[in-house]
Each structure stands twice: as structure tokens, then as C-alpha cells.
Enzyme design. Structure first.
Site, PDB file in Angstrom:
ATOM      1  N   GLU A   1      -5.797  -0.961   6.203  1.00  0.00           N
ATOM      2  CA  GLU A   1      -4.891  -2.110   6.254  1.00  0.00           C
ATOM      3  C   GLU A   1      -3.722  -1.795   7.202  1.00  0.00           C
ATOM      4  OE1 GLU A   1      -4.648  -5.143   2.809  1.00  0.00           O
ATOM      5  OE2 GLU A   1      -2.818  -3.995   2.621  1.00  0.00           O
TER       6      GLU A   1
ATOM      7  N   LYS B   1      -7.580 -15.573   3.354  1.00  0.00           N
ATOM      8  CA  LYS B   1      -7.012 -16.147   2.122  1.00  0.00           C
ATOM      9  C   LYS B   1      -6.880 -17.659   2.268  1.00  0.00           C
ATOM     10  CE  LYS B   1      -4.103 -12.211   0.784  1.00  0.00           C
ATOM     11  NZ  LYS B   1      -2.728 -11.744   0.686  1.00  0.00           N
TER      12      LYS B   1
ATOM     13  N   ARG C   1       0.809  -1.221   0.000  1.00  0.00           N
ATOM     14  CA  ARG C   1       0.000   0.000   0.000  1.00  0.00           C
ATOM     15  C   ARG C   1       0.845   1.275   0.000  1.00  0.00           C
ATOM     16  NH1 ARG C   1      -0.593  -3.143   4.325  1.00  0.00           N
ATOM     17  NH2 ARG C   1       0.010  -2.432   6.413  1.00  0.00           N
TER      18      ARG C   1
HETATM   19  O1  F6P Z   1      -4.542  -8.610   0.607  1.00  0.00           O
HETATM   20  C1  F6P Z   1      -3.495  -7.975   1.200  1.00  0.00           C
HETATM   21  C2  F6P Z   1      -2.362  -7.668   0.276  1.00  0.00           C
HETATM   22  O2  F6P Z   1      -1.279  -8.384   0.718  1.00  0.00           O
HETATM   23  C3  F6P Z   1      -2.087  -6.172   0.206  1.00  0.00           C
HETATM   24  O3  F6P Z   1      -1.364  -5.727   1.274  1.00  0.00           O
HETATM   25  C4  F6P Z   1      -1.401  -6.068  -1.104  1.00  0.00           C
HETATM   26  O4  F6P Z   1      -1.355  -4.756  -1.559  1.00  0.00           O
HETATM   27  C5  F6P Z   1      -2.267  -6.971  -1.946  1.00  0.00           C
HETATM   28  O5  F6P Z   1      -2.605  -8.029  -1.076  1.00  0.00           O
HETATM   29  C6  F6P Z   1      -1.619  -7.501  -3.183  1.00  0.00           C
HETATM   30  O6  F6P Z   1      -0.483  -8.258  -2.896  1.00  0.00           O
HETATM   31  P1  F6P Z   1       0.605  -8.551  -4.004  1.00  0.00           P
HETATM   32  O7  F6P Z   1       1.175  -7.258  -4.444  1.00  0.00           O
HETATM   33  O8  F6P Z   1       1.611  -9.450  -3.356  1.00  0.00           O
HETATM   34  O9  F6P Z   1      -0.099  -9.259  -5.145  1.00  0.00           O
END
Ligand code: F6P
Length: 527
Positions: free
Chosen positions: A347, A492, A262
Site C-alpha cells: 500500500e 471503493k 498501516r
Molecule cells: O483500504 C485502504 C485503507 O484506507 C487502509 O489504508 C486502511 O488501513 C484501511 O483502509 C482501513 O481504513 P480505516 O481505518 O479508515 O477504517
């Protein structure tokens, strides 16, 4: 903050809850000067809060504690302040100037320089339409696949800086693994002219990998050979490959594990932005953020917009007991800002355990929600004006004077200002509650107004960095680790288990409600 200090603050808050914000302008003649900050690009008015100058000074003095200075210093010195993931937090370094460097982060800074140069080369390469796919066809479409931090920043900034697009690409974002979103996103794209940018820090996010697999099939269905697909794909990640999907991208950009999703738009994750607005403008975006980094680090709190916003949020949430706040941008360019801030703030600070592993007592950081003005006025503002909740609002408006449609722009600005006034004063001077209770607006709804003097790459970089540091400072006020997100991970895992239940038509043990839902899906879908 110690328990004693909190106890005192809560007692003061009980008294201050009786105050009418509008009356404070009478008792405090310098309120506007005391409660506003005018920086070159951005003006913050926080005078419409339910907070007396006296209490404000008490809040400020609480922040004059070495804990805050040390905590901020630790981040800038590259200590592993994200202790639950054993990681440094160095996103600010992505936009910093050489002279600001701490010797502790030299290695990372060198890496950033290299990554930025790679990104700049790639932007020129794509923009000059050189050596891309085998047929030397031009890429007119860019399809960005990513979710969360790997999506919101790039789309928000690309859209917000529409006026700075140079020979723009037809850019689409594929976010959810959703059949309709997939179909409607690709249906008008010519596969041969489509460049796919896969953004994922982990390259293990279900939605992103599923969408990529579906795109691979789509490419093949459109006559692109398996072996050529990699010529259409760029990845941006923390050094992860696409071997599991069987694609060899023609370029792989990376960023450090010390950049949280983020907080990542300033890194190679910003590639879609740089492609739309040009690399020079991307640097201006970084410069705007760097300027706020300096302000956050060096300015006293009264001249420090991020810290003040955090302090007001703390006061509203912890002391006045408000559990949410709304972000209302009056500018279509900032349409995605509420969603972006939702991820950034919720978050980061949506936690009930502090850094020492103890329960946080009372309200922690507020829920962030919002929408675009003025359409929100015709939807959710009724609640803001007349519900039993008094939800604080951040009004955000750009004052650019160069628009071709001054009447429309005047409407935006006038409405933004009018709403902050109406929420504060209500209508008790005009409406008699006894006679017409249904028309009565009690007012006293707090708000901040943020004016962006001109929405350009520099000021947008500033605005986003303001909210980043606000989030960080608020986390310090609550003693929260703002940089992990363990809450998301559990869901998840369960989704994976249920996916396999559905695939195998064999339901593993869940609660009765969940088992019924899974069995209904298996029966209806037959998969
Ligand atoms: O769902 C949480 C998360 O880990 C976020 O913090 C992140 O931005 C998003 O999923 C996407 O993750 P990634 O960039 O590893 O695909």
C-alpha cells in the site's frame, strides 16, 4: 537518484547477473563480516545476495546524497511529506522519547502523551473489571472490528506476543463484511460478556460499519437493550463518532491524522494489544521501535538494518529485475507477518508515479508475498527452487531457547537455515543436469536471513519498525510518496455503485462483462 546513476547501475547489474552467489564467498573472504549486521536484538545476514562488495559500495555511495538526509529530516521535522493528502507523517513520534524531539512537533507530542495516558487508564479500567457495563458483568470476550491497518497490526502483535499475555481475553477479530466470517466469529460469544472495540481511522469504511450494524442487531437479539449497547463499545479513530450507527460508545480513543492506517499500531489502535499483553509490555514494544528510529536516523548505512534492507530490495527489483520477494517466518507466532508486510509495503510503495508526478521507469518496488515455514516448503518452495523465476526471500526466525519443545524448535531453525543454503547453492555438485534434468536445482536464489534473538515486545517492536523504515527508505530510492493510497479509493467508489445497482435492481452503465455479472447476481439472489 539521477538517470545517469541508474544507467550505470543497470549496466553493472547486467554483469552481476552472471555471478554465482556462492562463488562470491570465495572471491570475497570477508563477505560475512561485510554483509551482516549484529544489533542487540536482531541479526541480519544479507551475504546470500547476488551483489559483489564492489557494487555494494557503489550503491552505498549513491545514498550519500543530501536528498536522502533531507527527506528523512523533513519527516522528523513534521513537514507535510504526504503531499497528496497534505499531511504530516509522524507515526515514529508515537514511540519517541522526549530527548529526540524536534521543536516542530511539540503540539503533536503533547497530544500523544494525553492519548497514551487515556489508553493506559482504559487498560487498567478494563483489566480491573471496573465500572464497565451496567450490570457490572465482566468482559471475558473482546471483539475487535476493523480492516487493513486497523486490523493487521493489532492481530499480528497480539498473536506474536502470546507468551506475554496476562489473563488474556478471548479476543476475536471481525474483518471482512462476510456472512460466514460474521457467523463463525460471533457464534460462541456470550453477548453480555462481550466488549467491542471498533477501530477505524475514518469511521467510514464500509466493511467496518456494516459489521458494526450487524453486531448492533446481534446485541439486541441477545437481549441487550438499544440504550445499553454503547456500554459494550469503545471506538478508536481520528476523532470520528458512531452517530450514523446510533451508538454512543462508553469510551472514544483517538489518534492524529498524521498517523497512516498501516503505521498505526503504535497509537490507540494498539488498544487490543495493550489489553492482551498489559500496558508495560506495550511500552516495551514502543521502546523497541524507538530504538530502531534512532538507528535509522543516526547510524551510518552499513550499520543501519532498515536502510540496508531497502538497498537490497532496490537492487533486486530495479537493477536485477525481480518483481516480487517472499517473506518466510519460521515461527507460528509470526503467522500474520507476511500479510501485515503486504499491506505495509504494497500500500505504501505499490505505485508507478513518482513524487513529481512522473512515470517510474522499469520495475518499482516489488510485490510482497509469503507464508509460514515449514508448511510453505511443502507448498510454494518448489517454485522458489526450480521455476524460471529467482525470487528473493527474507527468512525470519526467532532463536528463543526457552521452549518446552526443543525438538520442534530445532526443526524450525534447521529448516530455515537449510532453505537459504539450498536456494543459494542448488544441487549442481550432486546432480548431473544432462542425465537428470528434472532433479536439477540451479540455485543462485538470493535471500536475507533475519534472526530475532528472543521474540519479546522490544524485539518485535524493533522488527516492525525495521520494515517500516525499510519501506520509507525504499520509497525514497524510487522517489515515491509512501504515505497515500489513492489506488484503493477508486475500487471503493465502484463497489458503492454496484451495491446500489444490486439493491435497486437497476444496472447503471458498466462494461458488458461487469453488467452481466451484476445481472446474474440480481437474478440468483433476488435482492
Ligand atoms: O483500504 C485502504 C485503507 O484506507 C487502509 O489504508 C486502511 O488501513 C484501511 O483502509 C482501513 O481504513 P480505516 O481505518 O479508515 O477504517
Amino acid at each position: 537518484m539521477t538517470k545517469i546513476e541508474i544507467k550505470q547501475l543497470l549496466e553493472i547489474a547486467e554483469e552481476e547477473k552472471q555471478n554465482n552467489i556462492i562463488d562470491l564467498f570465495g572471491t570475497e573472504p570477508n563477505r560475512i563480516d561485510n554483509f551482516s549486521i549484529d544489533s542487540k536484538e536482531i541479526y541480519l545476514d544479507y551475504s546470500k545476495n547476488q551483489l559483489t562488495f564492489n557494487t555494494y559500495n557503489k550503491l552505498i555511495s549513491l545514498c550519500d546524497d543530501s536528498y536522502f538526509k533531507n527527506s528523512i529530516r523533513k519527516m522528523y521535522d513534521g513537514e507535510k511529506i504526504n503531499h497528496t493528502e497534505n499531511r504530516k507523517v509522524l507515526h515514529y513520534l508515537l514511540r519517541s522519547h522526549e530527548k529526540q524531539l524536534s521543536a516542530h512537533v511539540e503540539t503533536e507530542k503533547r497530544l500523544i502523551k494525553k492519548q497514551l495516558a487515556q489508553m493506559s487508564d482504559l487498560v487498567s479500567e478494563i483489566r480491573s473489571r471496573n465500572a464497565l457495563n451496567r450490570d457490572r458483568k465482566l468482559f471475558s470476550n473482546i471483539l475487535v472490528i476493523g480492516i487493513g491497518g486497523s486490523h493487521l497490526g493489532p492481530e499480528l502483535v497480539s498473536e506474536a506476543l502470546l507468551d506475554y499475555h496476562v489473563e488474556p481475553f478471548n479476543m476475536k477479530f471481525l474483518v471482512n463484511a462476510d456472512p460466514t466470517e460474521f457467523r463463525t466469529t460471533i457464534e460462541k460469544l456470550n453477548a453480555k460478556k462481550t466488549l467491542v472495540i471498533v477501530i477505524s481511522k475514518s469511521m467510514a469504511t464500509d466493511e467496518t460499519i456494516l459489521n458494526l450494524k450487524a453486531i448492533k442487531e446481534w446485541f439486541m437479539s441477545q437481549g441487550i437493550k438499544n440504550i445499553d449497547i454503547g456500554n459494550h463499545v469503545i471506538t478508536v479513530s481520528n476523532n470520528k463518532t458512531l452517530d450514523s450507527v446510533g451508538i454512543k460508545p462508553f469510551k472514544m480513543l483517538s489518534f492524529g491524522d498524521w498517523v497512516g492506517g498501516r503505521y498505526s499500531l503504535w497509537s490507540s489502535v494498539g488498544l487490543p494489544i495493550a489489553l492482551q499483553i498489559g500496558f508495560d509490555n506495550f511500552i516495551k514494544l514502543l521502546d523497541g521501535a524507538a530504538n530502531i528510529d534512532q538507528i535509522f536516523l543516526n547510524n551510518d548505512i552499513k550499520n543501519n538494518i532498515p536502510k540496508i534492507l531497502a538497498l537490497i530490495a532496490f537492487w533486486n527489483s530495479r537493477c536485477l529485475g525481480k518483481s516480487s520477494y517472499a517473506v518466510m517466518p519460521y515461527d507460528a507466532r509470526l503467522k500474520l507477518l507476511p500479510q501485515y508486510l503486504q499491506q505495509l509495503e504494497m500500500e505504501s510503495n505499490g505505485k508507478s508515479i513518482n513524487s513529481d508526478g512522473q512515470d517510474i521507469l522499469g520495475n518499482s518496488a516489488p510485490l510482497t508475498w509469503g507464508g509460514i515455514g515449514t508448511s510453505s516448503q511443502h507448498a510454494v518452495f518448489q517454485f522458489l527452487h526450480q521455476s524460471t523465476h529467482k525470487i528473493p526471500v527474507d527468512f525470519i526466525v526467532a532463536m528463543d531457547s526457552s521452549t518446552a519443545y526443543p525438538d520442534l524448535q530445532r526443526n524450525q531453525i534447521a529448516n530455515c537455515i537449510a532453505q537459504s543454503e539450498a536456494l543459494m547453492i542448488g544441487n549442481k555438485k550432486r546432480v548431473n543436469k544432462m542425465k537428470e534434468p528434472h532433479k536439477f536445482l540451479s540455485g543462485n536464489v538470493p535471500s536475507n536471513t533475519i534472526i530475532i534473538k528472543k521474540l519479546d515486545p522490544f524485539s518485535l517492536g524493533s522488527l516492525l519498525a525495521i520494515y517500516e523504515h525499510k519501506t520509507f527508505f525504499l520509497s525514497l530510492l524510487f522517489s515515491i510518496n509512501a504515505f497515500d493510497q489513492w489506488g484503493v479509493e477508486d475500487g471503493k467508489l465502484l463497489a458503492k455503485r454496484i451495491t446500489s445497482d444490486i439493491k435497486n435492481k437497476k444496472i447503471s452503465p458498466h462494461d458488458p462483462s461487469t453488467e452481466k455479472l451484476i445481472s446474474m447476481f440480481i437474478k440468483s439472489n433476488g435482492q
